[in-house]
Scaffold this active site. Structure first.
Site: not given
Ligand SMILES: *Cc1c(COP(=O)(O)O)cnc(C)c1O
Length: 387
Positions: A176, A204, A236
């Site tokens: 990330s 991602h 995302k």
């Molecule tokens: C953003 C993210 C999360 C958390 O997800 P949310 O739905 O925002 O709580 C978990 N793992 C990774 C790799 C992320 O980038």
């Protein structure tokens, strides 16, 4: 308890203090931030779906049919047709038997690791894994061993050679804060040899990589046999909110029985599940959006390379520029901000000490001109620094 104020002061002195900005209006590249119009490169809305009309109207229709709150947890009376239909569609999308919705990716990771690992069992994690995978490991009381980023040699040393209770390996699919990919084919082979389970958190990669946006696992041509546990998030590229775990029937039934962050929380609003169903259709049909995104990534990397900017080895929409110190990352971010462009400075402890950076993220909703504007602003921000 320690006094609180000195700790806040320490953070300020070390350029680690965090502030929230007030944003007006709907998600998109141009936002009103703290009252000022800004061009932004910080969201994870990679396909520009967070404000898509079909997603909005699905949410509205969902609210008319289901109301707003689900009223209870999934195991009580919170589980609605909208949730169930979305789970079936996500299972089909990811080529797995079942999928289970969670309220967020953070909760999904806490839930899965807690349900699958007992005290003292082996859990191997990449050092740069998302905080939720680290926290999930801690909470599970597993024996957590972290290996250097993408280092298969060290991972091989951590995994026992006997196949008895081989443990679990957890990794981000796309990292990330770095934007690079986990070496999934090699990891999957190693896990199979050592009888370990592989969990990929593809927050991602989903929507962005692979056929119809099926993510990093599909990008590498792997499936459920190689990666039995897939965690996906919906906030995302999907542009909505929530998360899911996909895998075998037995895995999902185990989570329903044992994942505490699934059991002891209110089911997310069914209308949000309806919105995600609409966005899943757009993701699958989103080849043009993915094509545009790839073109913008190439444009940014070519331009940044020509300017001699400190690019990192990433082919994804996450394009960090390595600053080193927190003070330097903040200075770059501030110089961009003066030019009306917002890119967040990412500092420890989110990234390792000495690797503070600007985290540029691109979206299919950006135009070429907007990316060119960013490049010009970066050139001027970094040339000011060298004066
Ligand atoms: C953003 C993210 C999360 C958390 O997800 P949310 O739905 O925002 O709580 C978990 N793992 C990774 C790799 C992320 O980038």
């Amino acid at each position: 308890m320690k006094p609180l104020q000195p700790e806040l002061e320490r953070r300020k002195a070390q350029h680690l203090y965090r502030r929230r900005r007030m944003v007006e209006g709907a998600q998109g590249p141009e936002l009103i931030v703290d009252g000022r119009q800004m061009l932004t490169f910080c969201s994870n809305d990679y396909l520009g779906l967070a404000n898509h009309p079909e997603v909005i109207s699905a949410l509205q229709r969902g609210a008319e049919r289901y109301g707003v709150g689900s009223g209870a947890a999934h195991l009580v009376t919170g589980h609605r047709q909208a949730h169930h239909a979305l789970e079936e569609e996500l299972a089909a999308f990811t080529g797995r038997s079942r999928a289970l919705l969670f309220s967020s990716g953070y909760q999904a990771n806490l839930g899965v690791l807690g349900a699958l690992l007992g005290r003292g069992e082996l859990l191997c994690e990449d050092r740069l894994n998302h905080a939720s995978l680290i926290d999930g490991g801690r909470l599970s009381r597993a024996w957590m061993r972290r290996f250097p980023h993408r280092d298969l040699v060290v991972l091989g040393e951590l995994l026992p050679r006997s196949k008895e209770r081989g443990g679990l390996v957890a990794t981000d699919g796309v990292f990330s804060m770095d934007g690079d990919l986990a070496p999934l084919p090699e990891m999957a082979r190693l896990c199979r040899e050592r009888g370990a389970w592989l969990l990929v958190d593809d927050a991602h990669g989903l929507g962005v990589l692979g056929r119809e946006g099926r993510g990093t696992i599909d990008h590498f041509g792997l499936g459920v046999d190689e990666v039995p546990i897939l965690v996906g998030t919906l906030g995302k590229a999907f542009g909505t909110s929530g998360a899911f775990v996909a895998g075998s029937e037995v895995l999902i039934e185990t989570l329903i029985q044992q994942a505490r962050s699934y059991i002891y929380t209110t089911a997310p609003p069914p209308a949000v599940a309806e919105a995600t169903r609409a966005s899943l259709r757009l993701v699958q049909a989103g080849e043009l959006r993915r094509q545009r995104l790839r073109e913008l990534i190439a444009l940014f990397r070519e331009g940044a390379g020509a300017l001699g900017l400190p690019l990192m080895p990433s082919e994804t929409p996450i394009q960090p520029l390595l600053a080193g110190t927190s003070a330097r990352a903040l200075a770059w971010s501030a110089a961009l901000e003066r030019q009306g462009i917002l890119v967040s400075a990412i500092r420890p402890p989110t990234v390792p000490d000495g690797s503070a950076r600007l985290r540029v993220t691109l979206s299919a909703a950006h135009s070429r001109q907007q990316v060119e504007r960013l490049l010009e602003a970066l050139a001027s921000a970094l040339s000011m620094e060298s004066e």
